[in-house]
Design an enzyme around this catalytic site. Sequence first.
Site, short mmCIF file in Angstrom:
data_model
loop_
_atom_site.label_atom_id
_atom_site.label_comp_id
_atom_site.label_asym_id
_atom_site.label_seq_id
_atom_site.Cartn_x
_atom_site.Cartn_y
_atom_site.Cartn_z
N GLU A 83 3.57 -1.03 15.32
CA GLU A 83 3.63 -1.83 14.08
C GLU A 83 3.56 -0.91 12.88
O GLU A 83 2.98 0.17 12.96
CB GLU A 83 2.42 -2.77 13.99
CG GLU A 83 2.29 -3.71 15.15
CD GLU A 83 1.02 -4.58 15.05
OE1 GLU A 83 0.24 -4.39 14.09
OE2 GLU A 83 0.85 -5.42 15.94
N ASP B 58 -0.10 -0.62 3.71
CA ASP B 58 -1.06 0.01 2.81
C ASP B 58 -1.59 -1.00 1.81
O ASP B 58 -1.17 -1.05 0.66
CB ASP B 58 -0.39 1.19 2.10
CG ASP B 58 -1.40 2.23 1.67
OD1 ASP B 58 -2.59 2.08 2.02
OD2 ASP B 58 -1.00 3.19 0.99
N TYR C 12 -1.68 -9.64 11.67
CA TYR C 12 -1.53 -8.76 12.83
C TYR C 12 -2.53 -8.98 13.95
O TYR C 12 -2.42 -8.35 14.99
CB TYR C 12 -1.46 -7.29 12.44
CG TYR C 12 -2.55 -6.80 11.51
CD1 TYR C 12 -3.89 -6.78 11.89
CD2 TYR C 12 -2.22 -6.32 10.25
CE1 TYR C 12 -4.87 -6.31 11.04
CE2 TYR C 12 -3.20 -5.84 9.38
CZ TYR C 12 -4.53 -5.85 9.79
OH TYR C 12 -5.49 -5.40 8.94
N LYS D 151 -0.34 8.68 11.41
CA LYS D 151 -0.10 8.75 9.96
C LYS D 151 1.27 9.34 9.62
O LYS D 151 1.72 10.28 10.28
CB LYS D 151 -1.18 9.62 9.31
CG LYS D 151 -2.58 9.10 9.53
CD LYS D 151 -2.82 7.82 8.80
CE LYS D 151 -3.62 8.10 7.55
NZ LYS D 151 -4.11 6.87 6.94
N CYS E 48 10.80 13.85 -33.89
CA CYS E 48 11.65 13.75 -32.70
C CYS E 48 12.14 15.14 -32.30
O CYS E 48 12.70 15.86 -33.13
CB CYS E 48 12.83 12.83 -32.98
SG CYS E 48 14.03 12.83 -31.64
N CYS F 232 16.20 15.17 -32.86
CA CYS F 232 16.86 15.10 -34.17
C CYS F 232 15.92 15.43 -35.33
O CYS F 232 16.37 15.55 -36.47
CB CYS F 232 17.47 13.72 -34.39
SG CYS F 232 16.24 12.45 -34.68
N CYS G 162 11.34 7.34 -32.07
CA CYS G 162 12.04 8.18 -33.04
C CYS G 162 12.73 7.24 -34.02
O CYS G 162 13.35 6.26 -33.63
CB CYS G 162 13.07 9.03 -32.30
SG CYS G 162 14.40 9.61 -33.36
N CYS H 39 20.36 10.19 -34.21
CA CYS H 39 19.69 11.03 -33.21
C CYS H 39 20.62 11.15 -32.01
O CYS H 39 21.03 10.16 -31.41
CB CYS H 39 18.37 10.39 -32.80
SG CYS H 39 17.57 11.21 -31.42
S1 IVH Z 1 -5.18 -3.47 13.39
C1 IVH Z 1 -8.74 -3.04 15.60
N1 IVH Z 1 -2.75 -3.35 12.44
O1 IVH Z 1 -5.64 -0.38 8.80
C2 IVH Z 1 -7.57 -2.90 14.78
N2 IVH Z 1 -4.54 -2.65 11.05
O2 IVH Z 1 -7.73 1.58 9.69
C3 IVH Z 1 -7.83 -3.10 13.36
N3 IVH Z 1 -3.85 -1.92 8.82
O3 IVH Z 1 -8.53 -2.19 8.11
C4 IVH Z 1 -6.71 -3.37 12.53
N4 IVH Z 1 -1.72 -2.30 9.10
O4 IVH Z 1 -6.46 -2.69 6.74
C5 IVH Z 1 -4.06 -3.13 12.20
N5 IVH Z 1 -0.57 -3.35 11.72
C6 IVH Z 1 -1.86 -3.12 11.48
C7 IVH Z 1 -2.33 -2.62 10.25
C8 IVH Z 1 -3.68 -2.38 10.07
C9 IVH Z 1 -2.66 -1.89 8.27
C10 IVH Z 1 -5.09 -1.49 8.14
C11 IVH Z 1 -6.16 -2.52 8.11
C12 IVH Z 1 -7.35 -1.93 8.76
C13 IVH Z 1 -7.04 -0.48 8.71
C14 IVH Z 1 -7.68 0.20 9.89
#
Ligand code: IVH
Length: 688
Positions: free
Chosen positions: A112, A116, A222, A311, A405, A408, A423, A429
Amino acid sequence: MNSIPQQIQDLRQLINEHNYYYYVLDNPRISDRDYDQLMRKLESLEQRYPEWVTLDSPTQRVGAAPLSEFAEVIHKIPMLSLANAFTDQEVADFEQRIRERLKIQSIEYVAEPKLDGLAVNLQYEQGKLVKAATRGDGQRGEEVTNNVRTIASIPLRLRGATIDVEVRGEIFISKTGFLQLNQQQLANGQRLFANPRNAAAGSLRQLDAQATASRPLSFLAYSVGAIQGHLLPECHDQLLQQLKDWGFPVSHLCQTVQGIIGCLAYYRQLLGQRDQLPFEIDGVVYKVNRLAYQQQLASVSRAPRWAIAHKLPSQEASTQILAIEVQVGRTGVLTPVARLAPVSVGGVTITNATLHNQDEINRKDLRVGDTVIVRRAGEVIPEVVEVLLDKRPVGTVAYSIPKQCPVCGAEVTRVAEEASARCTGGLSCAAQRKQSLQHFASRRALDIQGLGEKLIEQVVDKSLIKTLADIYQLTTAQWASLERMGEKSARNLQRALEKSKTTSLARFLYGLGIRDVGEVTAQVLAEHFGQLSSLMEADEATLQQIPDIGPVVAQQVVTFFRQAHNVAVIQQLQAHGVNWPETRIKVAVPLVPEEEKKGETVLSLQPLTGQTFVLTGTLSSLTREAAKVRLQALGAKVTGSLSKKTDYLVVGDNPGSKLEKAQDLGISLLDEQGLLALLESLERDFSL
Ligand code: IVH
């Protein structure tokens, strides 16, 4: 006819179904307009029968009274966090640990996007949303029920289920939502959000839920927390489907994959799509698909063993500000830009970052020489997120936008209610001239194909073009002599220029670049007035009577058409043959030359009719009397003393007290050169 409560219930169900098609399936079945109509129908029924209003009605998302603080919520089941993997090897180690614990070789995962934003727990009782809380420290969070209720994609009741369940997911802000929000903050002189995550958190944690309602927050589900009266499916991918059936949006990017090979292939694919995604992600999450395995693997120190976050490369990096320069925009707005020591961010080298305006520079206390964190996301102009104060070298000084500016040399002013500095050089200008030309030639304005930034730079820098109208005056040979141009491209450009002359009033108005007149306003004005001359004569009161035209736009329009140089450019453009179908042709003044009649270009023969001039000081190339006669021949009234009715003061050498008085009255000034340019161009176009 059904009973009132039945009608109300049917309407709510219908609206909820359309929400499902829109937010979950991404496949709306009715237009926004029809949807609004359903909502209005429900609202009016509920207004007449308030006894049938319930909290889960789609009309009841906003309206809760502001809080003085958020209540604490203890999560029934802790909200875990995720362990991170930064390399393929770390993902391989994760899979190895799972294999050993489960004693199974091949494992299926759901991959997944890691969104953010911020995690929330949504508590439903008997199918109704009763409480929403932030993750907080995982054990305790803050109650944000009223705020969450304002997020349209979060169902107030489950679709087809009346169970008790906690649904978990991420509240976030899309990239465009973030840009819009920051533009709004900028316009209101408020602090900018450093990134979409901060913007989402700041928007959700508003004590007054009305404020949250105006923010573009999204939600994707999720997982689930506590659940009663319903058996969970066998696998996580089925659970995601269940969430969708209940009416929750789930990311379309979730995918069931086989083993680490599948996980890493997914990672590469998403990394490649990163800039095109509508929202920001900071990683990918791999979750063991089978829920029984998840249970068996359990958690260690607040993170599950069955999931990991892989990450993505950071969108931020630190670098040094080498210099601060200002760019001059079309309307003269000065935007400070930091020149940076080149730094690679997410695979792209960054050398510039926008600093927005003086207020932002002051807030962040940015100085040349500072080490800063910069951030880029997608195609967006990189920004400075923060200054690393402990790395500041000695001897740095606070930065102020120049008073003159840089292009000019004209004075830079800052309008009290605006955050931006401007300006005052106008079209004298070069920077503003370039930008205005670019705007005029752009696709949605006159659409002059082939007249791009590079060519415009050259013709302005070489002084081949002084006003917009001059582009229609250059010869093919002149175009061909420019860099990167040849005979053929010059001829193509001439053809494009010729073609652009037949346009619409709306495009023409938009192309003029009147401040605050965007495409939509230009269209409104064009439709209302039908012809340019009536618009040019309209005063503020008349303009304000038009729906959608407010006092600011009205003032900008009037100011624009009051300036003789703007009127002159318009006349010149028309004289070059720029034309559009007139919807209501004004009766032509007598003596319109024959060819002009054919071209349907209706010109008043006395373009300065209604304008009052006063002359002061000594003119060097003509006497005041001669100037007076020529102005009068163009229809102007020339008087001896200044009043509020004076439109222009022509200022020669040693002007005396009139100059000061005109400045007090806010009367436009014209120097000798300006006067001559005006006279010559109008006389040429009106064959006097
Ligand atoms: S699962 C036990 N799925 O990541 C699993 N978390 O570091 C817990 N987050 O607090 C969460 N996308 O804010 C899960 N597809 C995703 C996610 C996700 C973002 C965030 C969430 C959580 C943090 C965990």
